[in-house]
Design a protein around this motif. Structure first.
Motif, PDB file in Angstrom:
ATOM      1  N   ASP A 171      -0.090  19.521 -20.608  1.00 18.71           N
ATOM      2  CA  ASP A 171      -1.247  18.901 -19.975  1.00 18.71           C
ATOM      3  C   ASP A 171      -0.840  17.639 -19.221  1.00 18.71           C
ATOM      4  OD1 ASP A 171      -2.901  20.841 -21.024  1.00 18.71           O
ATOM      5  OD2 ASP A 171      -3.475  19.645 -22.772  1.00 18.71           O
ATOM      6  N   GLY A 172      -1.670  17.279 -18.254  1.00 10.01           N
ATOM      7  CA  GLY A 172      -1.438  16.062 -17.497  1.00 10.01           C
ATOM      8  C   GLY A 172      -0.798  16.332 -16.146  1.00 10.01           C
ATOM      9  N   PHE A 173      -0.379  15.251 -15.494  1.00  9.94           N
ATOM     10  CA  PHE A 173       0.119  15.341 -14.122  1.00  9.94           C
ATOM     11  C   PHE A 173       1.471  14.643 -13.974  1.00  9.94           C
ATOM     12  CE2 PHE A 173      -4.500  15.439 -13.985  1.00  9.94           C
ATOM     13  CZ  PHE A 173      -4.753  16.522 -13.165  1.00  9.94           C
ATOM     14  N   LEU A 174       2.255  15.129 -13.021  1.00  7.04           N
ATOM     15  CA  LEU A 174       3.477  14.467 -12.593  1.00  7.04           C
ATOM     16  C   LEU A 174       3.208  13.843 -11.234  1.00  7.04           C
ATOM     17  CD1 LEU A 174       6.528  13.829 -12.777  1.00  7.04           C
ATOM     18  CD2 LEU A 174       6.938  16.049 -11.677  1.00  7.04           C
ATOM     19  N   LEU A 175       3.404  12.529 -11.121  1.00  5.94           N
ATOM     20  CA  LEU A 175       3.207  11.818  -9.859  1.00  5.94           C
ATOM     21  C   LEU A 175       4.544  11.563  -9.198  1.00  5.94           C
ATOM     22  CD1 LEU A 175       0.647  10.963 -11.751  1.00  5.94           C
ATOM     23  CD2 LEU A 175       0.285   9.255  -9.981  1.00  5.94           C
ATOM     24  N   MET A 176       4.568  11.635  -7.859  1.00  5.45           N
ATOM     25  CA  MET A 176       5.785  11.396  -7.087  1.00  5.45           C
ATOM     26  C   MET A 176       5.469  10.428  -5.958  1.00  5.45           C
ATOM     27  SD  MET A 176       7.055  15.384  -7.047  1.00  5.45           S
ATOM     28  CE  MET A 176       5.374  16.010  -7.089  1.00  5.45           C
ATOM     29  N   THR A 177       6.221   9.334  -5.894  1.00  2.00           N
ATOM     30  CA  THR A 177       5.944   8.287  -4.921  1.00  2.00           C
ATOM     31  C   THR A 177       7.226   7.864  -4.207  1.00  2.00           C
ATOM     32  OG1 THR A 177       4.855   6.135  -4.664  1.00  2.00           O
ATOM     33  CG2 THR A 177       6.174   6.401  -6.638  1.00  2.00           C
ATOM     34  N   ASP A 178       7.216   7.574  -2.877  1.00  2.00           N
ATOM     35  CA  ASP A 178       6.070   7.599  -1.991  1.00  2.00           C
ATOM     36  C   ASP A 178       6.418   8.538  -0.855  1.00  2.00           C
ATOM     37  OD1 ASP A 178       4.379   7.103   0.215  1.00  2.00           O
ATOM     38  OD2 ASP A 178       4.194   5.002  -0.189  1.00  2.00           O
ATOM     39  N   PRO A 179       5.696   9.668  -0.715  1.00  2.00           N
ATOM     40  CA  PRO A 179       6.027  10.647   0.315  1.00  2.00           C
ATOM     41  C   PRO A 179       5.372  10.408   1.672  1.00  2.00           C
ATOM     42  CG  PRO A 179       4.268  11.490  -1.026  1.00  2.00           C
ATOM     43  CD  PRO A 179       4.619  10.135  -1.598  1.00  2.00           C
ATOM     44  N   ALA A 180       4.603   9.309   1.831  1.00  7.86           N
ATOM     45  CA  ALA A 180       3.772   9.207   3.032  1.00  7.86           C
ATOM     46  C   ALA A 180       3.736   7.853   3.720  1.00  7.86           C
ATOM     47  CB  ALA A 180       2.334   9.608   2.666  1.00  7.86           C
ATOM     48  N   ILE A 181       3.927   6.762   3.013  1.00  9.94           N
ATOM     49  CA  ILE A 181       3.675   5.449   3.627  1.00  9.94           C
ATOM     50  C   ILE A 181       4.903   4.546   3.638  1.00  9.94           C
ATOM     51  CG2 ILE A 181       2.322   3.323   3.449  1.00  9.94           C
ATOM     52  CD1 ILE A 181       0.002   4.978   2.403  1.00  9.94           C
ATOM     53  N   ALA A 182       5.526   4.331   2.494  1.00  8.95           N
ATOM     54  CA  ALA A 182       6.645   3.383   2.396  1.00  8.95           C
ATOM     55  C   ALA A 182       7.914   4.021   2.961  1.00  8.95           C
ATOM     56  CB  ALA A 182       6.849   2.961   0.942  1.00  8.95           C
ATOM     57  N   ILE A 183       8.293   3.648   4.167  1.00  6.28           N
ATOM     58  CA  ILE A 183       9.381   4.328   4.876  1.00  6.28           C
ATOM     59  C   ILE A 183      10.743   4.030   4.258  1.00  6.28           C
ATOM     60  CG2 ILE A 183      10.581   4.523   7.094  1.00  6.28           C
ATOM     61  CD1 ILE A 183       7.878   3.968   8.448  1.00  6.28           C
ATOM     62  N   ALA A 184      11.099   2.766   4.178  1.00  3.12           N
ATOM     63  CA  ALA A 184      12.388   2.359   3.595  1.00  3.12           C
ATOM     64  C   ALA A 184      12.116   1.182   2.672  1.00  3.12           C
ATOM     65  CB  ALA A 184      13.372   1.984   4.694  1.00  3.12           C
ATOM     66  N   PRO A 185      11.563   1.439   1.501  1.00  6.97           N
ATOM     67  CA  PRO A 185      11.081   0.367   0.641  1.00  6.97           C
ATOM     68  C   PRO A 185      12.202  -0.532   0.110  1.00  6.97           C
ATOM     69  CG  PRO A 185      11.038   2.464  -0.527  1.00  6.97           C
ATOM     70  CD  PRO A 185      11.342   2.776   0.905  1.00  6.97           C
ATOM     71  N   ASP A 186      11.947  -1.853   0.145  1.00  5.24           N
ATOM     72  CA  ASP A 186      12.851  -2.787  -0.503  1.00  5.24           C
ATOM     73  C   ASP A 186      12.479  -2.890  -1.976  1.00  5.24           C
ATOM     74  OD1 ASP A 186      10.511  -4.287  -0.538  1.00  5.24           O
ATOM     75  OD2 ASP A 186      11.206  -5.762   0.925  1.00  5.24           O
ATOM     76  N   LEU A 187      13.146  -3.762  -2.709  1.00  6.06           N
ATOM     77  CA  LEU A 187      12.925  -3.846  -4.149  1.00  6.06           C
ATOM     78  C   LEU A 187      11.475  -4.195  -4.477  1.00  6.06           C
ATOM     79  CD1 LEU A 187      14.228  -3.761  -6.990  1.00  6.06           C
ATOM     80  CD2 LEU A 187      14.627  -6.228  -6.744  1.00  6.06           C
ATOM     81  N   ASN A 188      10.892  -5.138  -3.736  1.00  6.26           N
ATOM     82  CA  ASN A 188       9.513  -5.535  -4.015  1.00  6.26           C
ATOM     83  C   ASN A 188       8.545  -4.393  -3.751  1.00  6.26           C
ATOM     84  OD1 ASN A 188       7.494  -7.681  -4.659  1.00  6.26           O
ATOM     85  ND2 ASN A 188       6.845  -7.264  -2.561  1.00  6.26           N
ATOM     86  N   THR A 189       8.795  -3.628  -2.686  1.00  6.66           N
ATOM     87  CA  THR A 189       7.918  -2.487  -2.389  1.00  6.66           C
ATOM     88  C   THR A 189       8.070  -1.402  -3.442  1.00  6.66           C
ATOM     89  OG1 THR A 189       8.045  -2.958  -0.013  1.00  6.66           O
ATOM     90  CG2 THR A 189       7.285  -0.766  -0.654  1.00  6.66           C
TER      91      THR A 189
ATOM     92  N   VAL B 281       0.872  -1.176   0.000  1.00  6.05           N
ATOM     93  CA  VAL B 281       0.000   0.000   0.000  1.00  6.05           C
ATOM     94  C   VAL B 281       0.910   1.228   0.000  1.00  6.05           C
ATOM     95  CG1 VAL B 281      -1.802   1.266   1.222  1.00  6.05           C
ATOM     96  CG2 VAL B 281      -1.801  -1.242   1.228  1.00  6.05           C
ATOM     97  N   THR B 282       0.747   2.071  -0.998  1.00  9.19           N
ATOM     98  CA  THR B 282       1.648   3.209  -1.158  1.00  9.19           C
ATOM     99  C   THR B 282       0.867   4.453  -1.534  1.00  9.19           C
ATOM    100  OG1 THR B 282       2.080   2.718  -3.496  1.00  9.19           O
ATOM    101  CG2 THR B 282       3.534   1.696  -1.876  1.00  9.19           C
ATOM    102  N   ALA B 283       1.533   5.587  -1.396  1.00  8.44           N
ATOM    103  CA  ALA B 283       0.926   6.873  -1.732  1.00  8.44           C
ATOM    104  C   ALA B 283       1.699   7.531  -2.866  1.00  8.44           C
ATOM    105  CB  ALA B 283       0.916   7.792  -0.509  1.00  8.44           C
ATOM    106  N   ALA B 284       0.980   8.319  -3.647  1.00  5.41           N
ATOM    107  CA  ALA B 284       1.621   9.103  -4.705  1.00  5.41           C
ATOM    108  C   ALA B 284       1.032  10.508  -4.689  1.00  5.41           C
ATOM    109  CB  ALA B 284       1.406   8.459  -6.068  1.00  5.41           C
ATOM    110  N   SER B 285       1.891  11.490  -4.549  1.00  7.34           N
ATOM    111  CA  SER B 285       1.444  12.877  -4.663  1.00  7.34           C
ATOM    112  C   SER B 285       1.529  13.290  -6.124  1.00  7.34           C
ATOM    113  CB  SER B 285       2.318  13.804  -3.815  1.00  7.34           C
ATOM    114  OG  SER B 285       2.098  13.585  -2.444  1.00  7.34           O
ATOM    115  N   MET B 286       0.638  14.197  -6.524  1.00  4.43           N
ATOM    116  CA  MET B 286       0.666  14.616  -7.922  1.00  4.43           C
ATOM    117  C   MET B 286       0.432  16.111  -8.056  1.00  4.43           C
ATOM    118  SD  MET B 286      -2.876  12.954  -9.329  1.00  4.43           S
ATOM    119  CE  MET B 286      -4.071  14.151  -9.977  1.00  4.43           C
ATOM    120  N   MET B 287       0.985  16.659  -9.122  1.00  4.41           N
ATOM    121  CA  MET B 287       0.848  18.073  -9.431  1.00  4.41           C
ATOM    122  C   MET B 287       0.596  18.210 -10.923  1.00  4.41           C
ATOM    123  SD  MET B 287       4.883  19.214  -9.307  1.00  4.41           S
ATOM    124  CE  MET B 287       4.684  20.718 -10.258  1.00  4.41           C
TER     125      MET B 287
END
Length: 298
Positions: free
Chosen positions: A134-152, A122-128
């Motif tokens: 046109d469209g959006f730029l997404l940035m992941t993960d600023p809120a949930i995945a603290i120290a993600p391993d390769l699978n995360t 379960v992860t979060a993506a911020s977007m602007m």
């Protein structure tokens, strides 16, 4: 449908049949303001879960036009569990965090027997909104995945890709952003980035183009990539930036917001349905946009 910007997103969300959102711990003025305005704008319907007396008191004292049903509970944990239960029973389509800590709502959401967990990260993506088109730029993960391993990290990419595709980008470009653009065995994140890039090449990560490692400048600007002799299908055309850990992602997102002055919203995915974890300190418009985004994606 390709979603061009926030206003287009709001328009499309209003045109859809309204979903019902269960608000966990709704006894808060800020949450109820979101409920009132989102209902007026036909973005969604709501079920208010929490301390019934406090909810009614806030509505009355502030002369709010809210007639959403209320489900009374006696604790924050019960509110979280009940909101999730409403989604599982089909009486709501998603949950929204109210006046309670994220860990409480996430404990209910990720409950193996009674939650919305589907076995994915379960992860979060911020977007602007993209600055130069046109469209959006997404940035992941600023809120949930603290120290993600390769699978995360793989899950972070897949979750962000699901959002981008929901917004009409058929094959998003993903940049694995690191401190430098060369693979360095002493920097584990550059190794992960190279592996993720090759996994996408081999179809282990679907429906996107992944490249990395890329430094922020050559992920964002094609000219910066060319200046360093980097030939990348993603450079300057990035739809998703995947950062190596929460410290980097959170710092970039908040810098973009507070220093750059850009409007950002955040989607949380990887569960049965996207859920709403807006900051209680956030202002009304981004929280309404988050409701619109979630309603549109469901």
């Amino acid at each position: 449908m390709f979603v061009k910007n926030y206003e287009h997103l709001m328009q499309l969300a209003k045109e859809k049949e309204s979903i019902t959102i269960a608000v966990a711990a709704a006894e808060d003025l800020g949450e109820l303001q979101v409920v009132e305005e989102a209902t007026k704008q036909n973005l969604a319907k709501f079920v208010l879960v929490g301390d019934e007396a406090k909810i009614k008191q806030i509505i009355k004292e502030n002369k709010m036009e809210i007639d959403s049903p209320i489900v009374a509970t006696n604790s924050l944990e019960e509110s979280a569990a009940k909101a999730v239960e409403l989604v599982r029973s089909g009486d709501a389509q998603t949950v929204m965090k109210g006046m309670l800590h994220t860990r409480i709502i996430m404990r209910a959401v990720l409950n193996k027997e009674k939650g919305l967990n589907v076995g994915k990260p379960v992860t979060a993506a911020s977007m602007m909104e993209k600055i130069d088109g046109d469209g959006f730029l997404l940035m992941t993960d600023p809120a949930i995945a603290i120290a993600p391993d390769l699978n995360t990290k793989k899950g972070m990419i897949e979750n962000a890709v699901s959002i981008a595709r929901g917004l009409g980008v058929e094959k998003p470009n993903v940049a694995c952003v690191c401190a430098q653009e060369l693979v360095n065995p002493a920097m584990a994140d550059t190794l992960d980035a190279a592996i993720l890039s090759k996994m996408a090449d081999r179809g282990q990560i679907a429906n996107c183009v992944v490249d990395g490692p890329l430094a922020f400048d050559n992920a964002y600007l094609e000219s910066a990539a060319k200046a360093k002799g980097i030939n990348s299908p993603v450079a300057g055309k990035t739809d998703i930036m995947m950062f190596s850990d929460i410290d980097v992602a959170n710092s970039v997102v908040k810098t973009v917001r507070y220093i750059g002055g850009y409007e950002l919203i955040t989607a949380t995915v990887g569960t049965k349905v996207p859920i709403i974890l807006s900051s209680r300190a956030g202002t009304l418009r981004p929280r309404l946009l988050t409701v619109a985004l979630t309603a549109y994606l469901i």
